[in-house]
Scaffold this motif. Structure first.
Motif, PDB file in Angstrom:
ATOM      1  N   GLY A  48      -6.733  11.117 -11.007  1.00  0.00           N
ATOM      2  CA  GLY A  48      -5.901  10.050 -11.569  1.00  0.00           C
ATOM      3  C   GLY A  48      -5.404   8.994 -10.599  1.00  0.00           C
ATOM      4  N   CYS A  49      -5.545   9.175  -9.291  1.00  0.00           N
ATOM      5  CA  CYS A  49      -4.995   8.180  -8.370  1.00  0.00           C
ATOM      6  C   CYS A  49      -6.119   7.432  -7.648  1.00  0.00           C
ATOM      7  CB  CYS A  49      -4.087   8.844  -7.347  1.00  0.00           C
ATOM      8  SG  CYS A  49      -3.538   7.671  -6.095  1.00  0.00           S
ATOM      9  N   PHE A  50      -6.230   6.140  -7.963  1.00  0.00           N
ATOM     10  CA  PHE A  50      -7.293   5.316  -7.366  1.00  0.00           C
ATOM     11  C   PHE A  50      -7.107   5.203  -5.849  1.00  0.00           C
ATOM     12  CE2 PHE A  50      -9.196   1.113  -6.382  1.00  0.00           C
ATOM     13  CZ  PHE A  50     -10.487   1.415  -6.754  1.00  0.00           C
ATOM     14  N   THR A  51      -5.838   5.284  -5.423  1.00  0.00           N
ATOM     15  CA  THR A  51      -5.546   5.185  -3.985  1.00  0.00           C
ATOM     16  C   THR A  51      -6.263   6.277  -3.193  1.00  0.00           C
ATOM     17  OG1 THR A  51      -3.400   4.277  -4.556  1.00  0.00           O
ATOM     18  CG2 THR A  51      -3.620   5.104  -2.322  1.00  0.00           C
ATOM     19  N   PHE A  52      -6.452   7.446  -3.819  1.00  0.00           N
ATOM     20  CA  PHE A  52      -7.184   8.514  -3.122  1.00  0.00           C
ATOM     21  C   PHE A  52      -8.539   8.013  -2.630  1.00  0.00           C
ATOM     22  CE2 PHE A  52      -5.172  12.306  -5.633  1.00  0.00           C
ATOM     23  CZ  PHE A  52      -4.068  12.275  -4.797  1.00  0.00           C
ATOM     24  N   MET A  53      -9.215   7.233  -3.457  1.00  0.00           N
ATOM     25  CA  MET A  53     -10.560   6.748  -3.080  1.00  0.00           C
ATOM     26  C   MET A  53     -10.477   5.802  -1.892  1.00  0.00           C
ATOM     27  SD  MET A  53     -12.203   6.309  -6.845  1.00  0.00           S
ATOM     28  CE  MET A  53     -13.681   5.547  -6.309  1.00  0.00           C
ATOM     29  N   LYS A  54      -9.515   4.878  -1.951  1.00  0.00           N
ATOM     30  CA  LYS A  54      -9.390   3.907  -0.860  1.00  0.00           C
ATOM     31  C   LYS A  54      -8.983   4.619   0.433  1.00  0.00           C
ATOM     32  CE  LYS A  54     -10.458   0.394  -2.120  1.00  0.00           C
ATOM     33  NZ  LYS A  54     -11.878   0.101  -2.411  1.00  0.00           N
ATOM     34  N   TRP A  55      -8.110   5.628   0.297  1.00  0.00           N
ATOM     35  CA  TRP A  55      -7.622   6.385   1.452  1.00  0.00           C
ATOM     36  C   TRP A  55      -8.811   7.043   2.183  1.00  0.00           C
ATOM     37  CZ3 TRP A  55      -2.702   9.915   0.671  1.00  0.00           C
ATOM     38  CH2 TRP A  55      -2.260  10.397   1.896  1.00  0.00           C
ATOM     39  N   PHE A  56      -9.672   7.717   1.418  1.00  0.00           N
ATOM     40  CA  PHE A  56     -10.794   8.406   2.066  1.00  0.00           C
ATOM     41  C   PHE A  56     -11.879   7.423   2.533  1.00  0.00           C
ATOM     42  CE2 PHE A  56     -10.567  13.242   1.074  1.00  0.00           C
ATOM     43  CZ  PHE A  56      -9.400  13.314   1.813  1.00  0.00           C
ATOM     44  N   LYS A  76       8.562   3.596  -4.966  1.00  0.00           N
ATOM     45  CA  LYS A  76       7.815   2.353  -4.908  1.00  0.00           C
ATOM     46  C   LYS A  76       6.314   2.597  -4.682  1.00  0.00           C
ATOM     47  CE  LYS A  76       7.422  -1.747  -2.016  1.00  0.00           C
ATOM     48  NZ  LYS A  76       6.040  -1.456  -1.607  1.00  0.00           N
ATOM     49  N   SER A  77       6.012   3.620  -3.884  1.00  0.00           N
ATOM     50  CA  SER A  77       4.618   3.805  -3.468  1.00  0.00           C
ATOM     51  C   SER A  77       3.677   4.246  -4.575  1.00  0.00           C
ATOM     52  CB  SER A  77       4.536   4.868  -2.369  1.00  0.00           C
ATOM     53  OG  SER A  77       4.844   4.332  -1.130  1.00  0.00           O
ATOM     54  N   CYS A  78       4.174   5.067  -5.507  1.00  0.00           N
ATOM     55  CA  CYS A  78       3.235   5.885  -6.276  1.00  0.00           C
ATOM     56  C   CYS A  78       3.132   5.495  -7.741  1.00  0.00           C
ATOM     57  CB  CYS A  78       3.642   7.353  -6.170  1.00  0.00           C
ATOM     58  SG  CYS A  78       2.492   8.434  -7.018  1.00  0.00           S
ATOM     59  N   ASN A  79       2.075   4.741  -8.066  1.00  0.00           N
ATOM     60  CA  ASN A  79       1.866   4.369  -9.461  1.00  0.00           C
ATOM     61  C   ASN A  79       1.539   5.567 -10.338  1.00  0.00           C
ATOM     62  OD1 ASN A  79       2.417   1.722  -9.048  1.00  0.00           O
ATOM     63  ND2 ASN A  79       0.288   1.107  -8.753  1.00  0.00           N
ATOM     64  N   SER A  80       0.927   6.592  -9.759  1.00  0.00           N
ATOM     65  CA  SER A  80       0.586   7.775 -10.566  1.00  0.00           C
ATOM     66  C   SER A  80       1.834   8.365 -11.196  1.00  0.00           C
ATOM     67  CB  SER A  80      -0.062   8.858  -9.697  1.00  0.00           C
ATOM     68  OG  SER A  80      -1.339   8.479  -9.342  1.00  0.00           O
ATOM     69  N   PHE A  81       2.949   8.234 -10.520  1.00  0.00           N
ATOM     70  CA  PHE A  81       4.206   8.696 -11.082  1.00  0.00           C
ATOM     71  C   PHE A  81       4.952   7.579 -11.801  1.00  0.00           C
ATOM     72  CE2 PHE A  81       4.328  12.783  -8.850  1.00  0.00           C
ATOM     73  CZ  PHE A  81       4.979  13.548  -9.800  1.00  0.00           C
ATOM     74  N   ASP A 111      11.673   5.442  -2.091  1.00  0.00           N
ATOM     75  CA  ASP A 111      10.262   5.548  -1.720  1.00  0.00           C
ATOM     76  C   ASP A 111      10.012   6.931  -1.132  1.00  0.00           C
ATOM     77  OD1 ASP A 111       7.610   4.505  -1.519  1.00  0.00           O
ATOM     78  OD2 ASP A 111       7.898   4.501   0.644  1.00  0.00           O
ATOM     79  N   LEU A 112       8.739   7.197  -0.878  1.00  0.00           N
ATOM     80  CA  LEU A 112       8.366   8.502  -0.334  1.00  0.00           C
ATOM     81  C   LEU A 112       8.733   8.599   1.149  1.00  0.00           C
ATOM     82  CD1 LEU A 112       4.830   8.548  -1.968  1.00  0.00           C
ATOM     83  CD2 LEU A 112       6.680  10.101  -2.553  1.00  0.00           C
ATOM     84  N   VAL A 113       8.065   7.790   1.978  1.00  0.00           N
ATOM     85  CA  VAL A 113       8.255   7.942   3.429  1.00  0.00           C
ATOM     86  C   VAL A 113       8.554   6.630   4.145  1.00  0.00           C
ATOM     87  CG1 VAL A 113       6.942  10.090   3.664  1.00  0.00           C
ATOM     88  CG2 VAL A 113       5.724   7.907   3.820  1.00  0.00           C
ATOM     89  N   VAL A 140       0.850  -1.203   0.000  1.00  0.00           N
ATOM     90  CA  VAL A 140       0.000   0.000   0.000  1.00  0.00           C
ATOM     91  C   VAL A 140       0.883   1.250   0.000  1.00  0.00           C
ATOM     92  CG1 VAL A 140      -1.660   1.294   1.422  1.00  0.00           C
ATOM     93  CG2 VAL A 140      -1.887  -1.188   1.193  1.00  0.00           C
ATOM     94  N   CYS A 141       0.437   2.289  -0.690  1.00  0.00           N
ATOM     95  CA  CYS A 141       1.158   3.573  -0.732  1.00  0.00           C
ATOM     96  C   CYS A 141       1.522   4.013   0.693  1.00  0.00           C
ATOM     97  CB  CYS A 141       0.258   4.622  -1.391  1.00  0.00           C
ATOM     98  SG  CYS A 141       0.833   6.313  -1.177  1.00  0.00           S
ATOM     99  N   THR A 142       2.775   4.377   0.874  1.00  0.00           N
ATOM    100  CA  THR A 142       3.225   4.650   2.247  1.00  0.00           C
ATOM    101  C   THR A 142       2.697   5.979   2.789  1.00  0.00           C
ATOM    102  OG1 THR A 142       5.335   5.459   1.345  1.00  0.00           O
ATOM    103  CG2 THR A 142       5.271   3.196   2.164  1.00  0.00           C
ATOM    104  N   TYR A 143       2.257   6.889   1.926  1.00  0.00           N
ATOM    105  CA  TYR A 143       1.574   8.086   2.440  1.00  0.00           C
ATOM    106  C   TYR A 143       0.317   7.658   3.206  1.00  0.00           C
ATOM    107  CZ  TYR A 143       3.999  11.939  -0.060  1.00  0.00           C
ATOM    108  OH  TYR A 143       4.894  12.890  -0.492  1.00  0.00           O
ATOM    109  N   VAL A 144      -0.401   6.703   2.630  1.00  0.00           N
ATOM    110  CA  VAL A 144      -1.654   6.254   3.263  1.00  0.00           C
ATOM    111  C   VAL A 144      -1.340   5.620   4.618  1.00  0.00           C
ATOM    112  CG1 VAL A 144      -3.688   4.784   3.024  1.00  0.00           C
ATOM    113  CG2 VAL A 144      -2.662   5.795   0.991  1.00  0.00           C
TER     114      VAL A 144
HETATM  115  S1  SF4 Z   1      -0.719   9.959  -5.941  1.00  0.00           S
HETATM  116 FE1  SF4 Z   1       0.875   8.471  -5.383  1.00  0.00          FE
HETATM  117  S2  SF4 Z   1       1.607   9.150  -3.384  1.00  0.00           S
HETATM  118 FE2  SF4 Z   1      -0.383  10.137  -3.727  1.00  0.00          FE
HETATM  119  S3  SF4 Z   1      -1.866   8.732  -2.821  1.00  0.00           S
HETATM  120 FE3  SF4 Z   1      -1.716   8.198  -4.968  1.00  0.00          FE
HETATM  121  S4  SF4 Z   1      -0.199   6.518  -4.966  1.00  0.00           S
HETATM  122 FE4  SF4 Z   1       0.029   7.584  -2.998  1.00  0.00          FE
END
Ligand code: SF4
Length: 424
Positions: free
Chosen positions: A122-130, A363-368, A393-395, A87-91
């Protein structure tokens, strides 16, 4: 005024702005202020401000935790409660921070959100995060769906689609939660302030065309975008900050000075680099020093465009408030298709006369990270400039292998040096 005094002025202002904001957040409940959690790309800060609400940006809290060496503990906390290593390490950092008392970067407790405003860029992780934050806080969520820009242009349909959602979904949700009616004139006033700050920020980016570049547009650049990517776009404070920053950078140009770094100024610019991808935050100063001590200066970066791409000409426009918010959201870097990203990087390599192009693949961010190797190959072919590739990685400090990265950076810079020597 000495160089140091001049440099300090914008930094001191930024520090005070951030401290004031977190103080306001700490007092939000007793002051009766409503709090909106939202994301950096496609953030609607001026709109949130027009309702007198306070934004919280979980990604910024995560990166600040990384810089303060707290992210490893927060990530471990999240993994213990079942979030996988992938999972994205920001989350995970944010979830760990929430579960550890929700103490923000300045040491004050963050208030629970009254609204989760999900700008989907563009980032599906945003949805799961919220989804996770909704489970945690049980507050309402409103989503703004921003369509991906596959062909490098914003069509009327795309813009209208976003504006309709702002009118029918987002603004009514902000009215309900804040208890205030929408005031388009107040939004327009804030957008005019945004445009002034954006003009000055672009002038700062463009200063890197000079030799030597007075700024490091990646490591220094992440400090420069702090106010405009977070809670301050559309405020007088941001206008003053960018005016001061621009004056400081102009003074460095006049004095023919290179960028300041945590270990002192770069006195001899040996390599001019363009970089794609976010930085690593847990070893940020070590990472910066790997380049600065070799005289390698980043003259342009894509990460500093993730919260808004202004150097292509876009400005927030008070004469068309909602349309301009839509264009802003649609134009964020990670909302662009790969061919558009390649074109942008090619422009940076040529216009900033770069010697090399580096990818930091996190590693975390597929958007990039998706497609970065392909982009690198295309850019090498088009520009003739050699590419370098490193991974971190980010964090999550487990993914920053200092010796390995240092070896790669050194080999890359040696190759650039040999190439220069062969040409002269
Ligand atoms: S854009 Fe990248 S860093 Fe930000 S939440 Fe999505 S995967 Fe994580």
């Amino acid at each position: 005024m000495s160089e140091q005094e001049s440099k300090d002025r914008s930094q001191v202002r930024q520090k005070r702005m951030i401290a004031d904001h977190f103080e306001k957040l700490a007092r939000a409940k007793e002051d009766g202020k409503k709090v909106v959690y939202t994301f950096v790309p496609g953030n609607l800060t001026e709109l949130i401000g027009a309702f007198d609400m306070l934004p919280v940006l979980p990604e910024i809290n995560a990166l600040q935790s990384g810089m303060r060496k707290k992210s490893a503990g927060y990530i471990a906390e999240a993994e213990k409660s079942g979030h996988s290593e992938d999972v994205c390490t920001y989350v995970k950092c944010d979830i760990g921070m929430t579960k550890s008392g929700n103490i923000g970067p300045t040491g004050t407790k963050l208030p629970a959100p009254d609204l989760l405003l999900l700008s989907y860029t563009g980032c599906f992780t945003f949805m799961k995060w919220f989804e996770l934050l909704k489970q945690e806080y049980g507050c309402p969520v409103v989503m703004l769906h921003v369509p991906y820009q596959p062909d490098g242009e914003i069509t009327d349909q795309m813009r209208n689609y976003v504006v309709e959602q702002l009118r029918k979904e987002v603004i009514p949700a902000l009215e309900r939660v804040s208890g205030k009616a929408f005031d388009i004139d107040e939004l327009a006033r804030r957008l005019a302030l945004s445009a002034r700050a954006e003009d000055d920020l672009v002038a700062v980016w463009e200063s890197a065309r000079k030799r030597p570049s007075p700024i490091d547009a990646y490591f220094g650049g992440v400090y420069y975008v702090g106010p405009i990517f977070s809670s301050f776009r559309g405020t007088e404070d941001a206008v003053l900050y960018y005016k001061e920053l621009r004056a400081e950078v102009d003074a460095r140009v006049r004095a023919k000075l290179g960028p300041m770094t945590p270990t002192g100024p770069v006195t001899r610019e040996r390599f001019r680099l363009v970089v794609e991808g976010p930085p690593n935050w847990t070893s940020f100063n070590d990472f910066w020093e790997m380049f600065s001590r070799e005289g390698a200066v980043f003259v342009a970066s894509t990460y500093t465009r993730v919260g808004g791409l202004y150097d292509g000409g876009f400005r927030h426009d008070p004469s068309r408030p909602l349309e301009s918010l839509a264009d802003y959201c649609l134009g964020c870097y990670t909302n662009l298709g790969l061919p558009t990203r390649v074109n942008l990087l090619e422009r940076y390599v040529r216009e900033y006369e770069a010697d090399g192009l580096l990818v930091n693949s996190v590693k975390s961010c597929n958007s990039f990270s998706v497609g970065q190797l392909l982009m690198l190959r295309q850019l090498e072919e088009r520009t003739g400039v050699p590419g370098g590739f490193i991974e971190s990685d980010l964090v999550d400090p487990r993914y920053f292998g200092k010796a390995n990265i240092e070896n790669r950076v050194q080999s890359y810079l040696q190759m650039l040096e040999a190439r220069k020597a062969g040409r002269s």
